[in-house]
Design an enzyme around this catalytic site. Structure first.
Site, PDB file in Angstrom:
ATOM      1  N   HIS A 292       0.776  -1.332   0.233  1.00 56.64           N
ATOM      2  CA  HIS A 292       0.070  -0.182  -0.122  1.00 56.64           C
ATOM      3  C   HIS A 292       1.081   0.793   0.188  1.00 56.64           C
ATOM      4  CE1 HIS A 292      -4.048   1.765   0.663  1.00 56.64           C
ATOM      5  NE2 HIS A 292      -3.574   3.005   1.161  1.00 56.64           N
ATOM      6  N   HIS A 335      -0.810   3.285  11.950  1.00 54.12           N
ATOM      7  CA  HIS A 335      -0.123   4.557  11.220  1.00 54.12           C
ATOM      8  C   HIS A 335      -0.345   5.364  12.670  1.00 54.12           C
ATOM      9  CE1 HIS A 335       1.511   7.947   8.528  1.00 54.12           C
ATOM     10  NE2 HIS A 335       1.937   7.292   8.976  1.00 54.12           N
ATOM     11  N   GLU A 341      -3.172  14.645  10.622  1.00 56.66           N
ATOM     12  CA  GLU A 341      -4.048  14.273   9.257  1.00 56.66           C
ATOM     13  C   GLU A 341      -5.915  14.233  10.572  1.00 56.66           C
ATOM     14  OE1 GLU A 341      -3.654  10.333   8.579  1.00 56.66           O
ATOM     15  OE2 GLU A 341      -1.257  10.058   9.099  1.00 56.66           O
ATOM     16  N   HIS A 365      -6.787  12.811  13.639  1.00 55.64           N
ATOM     17  CA  HIS A 365      -5.478  12.002  14.540  1.00 55.64           C
ATOM     18  C   HIS A 365      -4.470  12.969  14.264  1.00 55.64           C
ATOM     19  CE1 HIS A 365      -8.358   8.992  11.768  1.00 55.64           C
ATOM     20  NE2 HIS A 365      -8.689   8.420  13.863  1.00 55.64           N
ATOM     21  N   HIS A 371      -3.755   5.694  14.537  1.00 48.64           N
ATOM     22  CA  HIS A 371      -5.260   5.433  13.600  1.00 48.64           C
ATOM     23  C   HIS A 371      -4.517   4.102  12.619  1.00 48.64           C
ATOM     24  CE1 HIS A 371      -2.499   8.100  11.386  1.00 48.64           C
ATOM     25  NE2 HIS A 371      -2.545   7.095  11.125  1.00 48.64           N
TER      26      HIS A 371
END
Length: 448
Positions: A292, A335, A341, A365, A371
C-alpha cells in the site's frame, strides 16, 4: 452557472478585461499616468517584491475606484472563528465528528461569514507561520458584504450546496467535488442557494502550489491545465446604505463601510489570482504490484514550509481508483505519524471506516496518535480474495495533513455538540491473531 467563463492553467501570467470595456488593459506598462476609461491602477502583492521570479506573486487591477476609499475598520464579533489555541486543554485522542449541523433557514439566516467555525489549528498569523481548519455552515447569501483574509489563503472544499463566489477577478461557481483557493487579501462574496456546508484549510505565510512530481515525470496528479481562473467582471454600483468589508486580521474580524461595490475591477493581469479545480480531473497514481503506497501520492496541492519535503499543509484526496495489489492488505495501514491528519468526507463512504465516518463530518488523528482500519475493515480485507476491484467508487474523502501539532478549539471539542465520544470503540474488538507455531507455507510467499 450558465455563461461563466474561465482561463486554464496554474500560476500563469493571466490577462483579462470585461468585454464591455475593450482595451481597458493598459498596453506596454502597468501604471500609466491616465488609465484607459479613467480607471485606477492598483497592485495586489502576494509575495515580497524581492522574491525569486518562481515564487513572485502579484496582479494589477484596473478599477473604477481604489480599495483605499473606505471608512475606518472597527472590531466586530468573531463568533466561533478563533486563533486561540490554548482555550481548552490538549486532547491527544483519536477524534471524530458527526456531520456538522447546518442552521435551518426558517429559524435563522446565517451567511458565509457568520457561519465560520474554527475546529483546530496551530501557529500564529502575526508571525506568518501556521494553519487553521474551519467549517462553514450557512443558508443565505452575503448581501452588500464581502470578506478579505489578511492572514492567509483559504482552500475551500464544498461538501453540500453550490457556492457562487464573486471576487475582484471575476465569478466562480464551485460545486461539491470541486475546490477553490482564495489567496491572501483577495476580496470575495459568497452566494448560496440552499443549506450549505463545507471545509476550509487556511494557511499563514505560504501559498498553495502543485507538488513536485519527481520520478513520476512531467504529467500526473493534478495537471496544471485543469485549474480554472475567472475572467474579469465588474459592477459599477453605488450602495447608499453602505457596503460592508469584513477583514480577518491577526485572527480577529473587523468591518468597515464604503458606498460602492468592491467588485469594480474592469480589467486585470498577473499571476496572483483565485482559482478552482474539479477533483474528478485528478490523475490517480496507485500501486500495480504489491503493498500500500503512502497517501502522499494523492496530493493535489501543498503549502511548503522552509524545511525541504515538509509541508505546512498538504491537501490530499482519496478518489475512485483500481485496487490490484497482490499479496497485500489493500486498505490504509495502521499508522502513527509525525504529521497531523484531519480528514473530511464530501460524499460516499471512506474505505477504512465505512460506518461512523459520514459526509459533512470529520476526524483528527493528531501527531503520533495511532489510527487505522476498524475491526470490520481489517477482518474483511485480511481474508478477501485479491482480484482487481474498484476502490472508493462514488466517494470522495480528503485529508488536510500538516506538520503542525494542531490544537482543537472549544467549539470543536464541546460547543458544536458533534464530537463522537464512542469513536475509540471501532478498534476495541481487534483481537490477537498471533500464532507462535506458525510456519511458512507455499501460499505465504509473496507472488509479485
Amino acid at each position: 452557472m450558465a455563461g461563466l467563463k474561465y482561463m486554464s492553467g496554474f500560476g500563469n501570467e493571466f490577462a483579462s478585461e470585461d468585454s464591455r470595456c475593450p482595451g481597458s488593459l493598459p498596453e506596454g506598462q502597468n501604471n500609466p499616468q491616465v488609465c484607459p476609461y479613467g480607471l485606477y491602477a492598483e497592485q495586489l502583492s502576494g509575495s515580497a517584491f524581492t522574491c525569486p521570479r518562481s515564487t513572485n506573486k502579484r496582479s494589477w487591477l484596473y478599477r473604477i475606484l481604489p480599495s483605499v476609499r473606505h471608512k475606518p475598520f472597527t472590531p466586530m464579533s468573531c463568533g466561533d472563528l478563533t486563533e486561540s489555541w490554548n482555550e481548552v486543554e490538549p486532547d491527544p485522542n483519536q477524534l471524530r465528528w458527526k456531520p456538522f449541523n447546518i442552521p435551518k433557514s426558517s429559524e435563522k439566516k446565517v451567511d458565509f461569514i457568520s457561519g465560520l467555525h474554527t475546529v483546530c489549528g496551530a501557529g500564529d498569523s502575526k508571525s506568518r507561520n501556521g494553519i487553521a481548519i474551519h467549517m462553514y455552515t450557512c443558508n443565505t447569501s452575503m448581501i452588500d458584504k464581502c470578506f478579505q483574509n489578511a492572514d492567509g489563503d483559504f482552500l475551500i472544499v464544498p461538501q453540500q450546496g453550490e457556492t457562487l463566489i464573486t471576487t475582484e477577478f471575476g465569478k466562480m461557481m464551485v460545486e461539491p467535488n470541486e475546490i477553490c483557493v482564495i489567496q491572501q487579501g483577495m476580496r470575495f462574496s459568497v452566494d448560496v442557494f440552499r443549506e450549505t456546508r463545507g471545509y476550509i484549510l487556511e494557511v499563514f505565510g505560504a501559498h498553495f502550489e502543485l507538488p513536485d512530481l519527481g520520478p513520476i515525470g512531467a504529467n500526473g496528479l493534478a495537471n496544471p491545465r485543469d485549474f480554472q481562473t475567472p475572467v474579469a467582471w465588474y459592477e459599477d454600483r453605488t450602495v447608499a446604505t453602505g457596503y460592508t468589508i469584513v477583514n480577518k486580521y491577526q485572527g480577529k474580524l473587523f468591518s468597515c463601510q464604503q458606498d460602492f461595490s468592491p467588485f469594480n475591477v474592469v480589467a486585470w493581469h498577473g499571476n496572483y489570482t483565485p482559482y478552482k479545480y474539479n477533483l474528478e480531473n485528478f490523475m490517480v497514481i496507485n500501486c500495480v504490484a504489491f503493498d500500500h503506497p503512502d497517501p502522499s501520492i494523492f496530493t493535489v496541492l501543498t503549502a511548503k514550509s522552509t524545511r525541504p519535503g515538509v509541508a505546512i499543509a498538504d491537501f490530499v484526496i482519496f478518489p475512485p481508483r483500481w485496487g490490484v495489489a497482490n499479496h497485500t492488505f489493500r486498505p490504509p495501514y495502521y499508522h502513527r505519524n509525525c504529521m497531523s491528519e484531519f480528514m473530511g468526507l464530501i460524499k460516499g463512504h471512506y474505505e477504512a471506516k465505512e460506518e461512523g465516518f459520514q459526509p459533512g463530518g470529520a476526524s483528527l488523528h493528531s501527531i503520533m496518535t495511532p489510527h487505522g482500519p476498524d475491526v470490520d475493515c481489517f477482518e474483511k480485507n485480511s481474508t478477501a480474495v485479491l482480484k482487481p476491484e474498484r476502490v472508493a467508487e462514488g466517494t470522495m474523502a480528503f485529508m488536510f495533513e500538516s506538520s503542525f501539532s494542531m490544537a482543537v478549539t472549544k467549539w470543536g471539542l464541546d460547543t458544536c455538540h458533534r464530537l463522537d465520544k464512542s469513536y475509540y470503540k471501532c478498534w476495541e474488538a481487534l483481537k490477537s491473531h498471533f500464532n507462535p507455531n506458525w510456519k511458512p507455507s507455499s501460499n505465504s510467499a509473496p507472488n509479485h
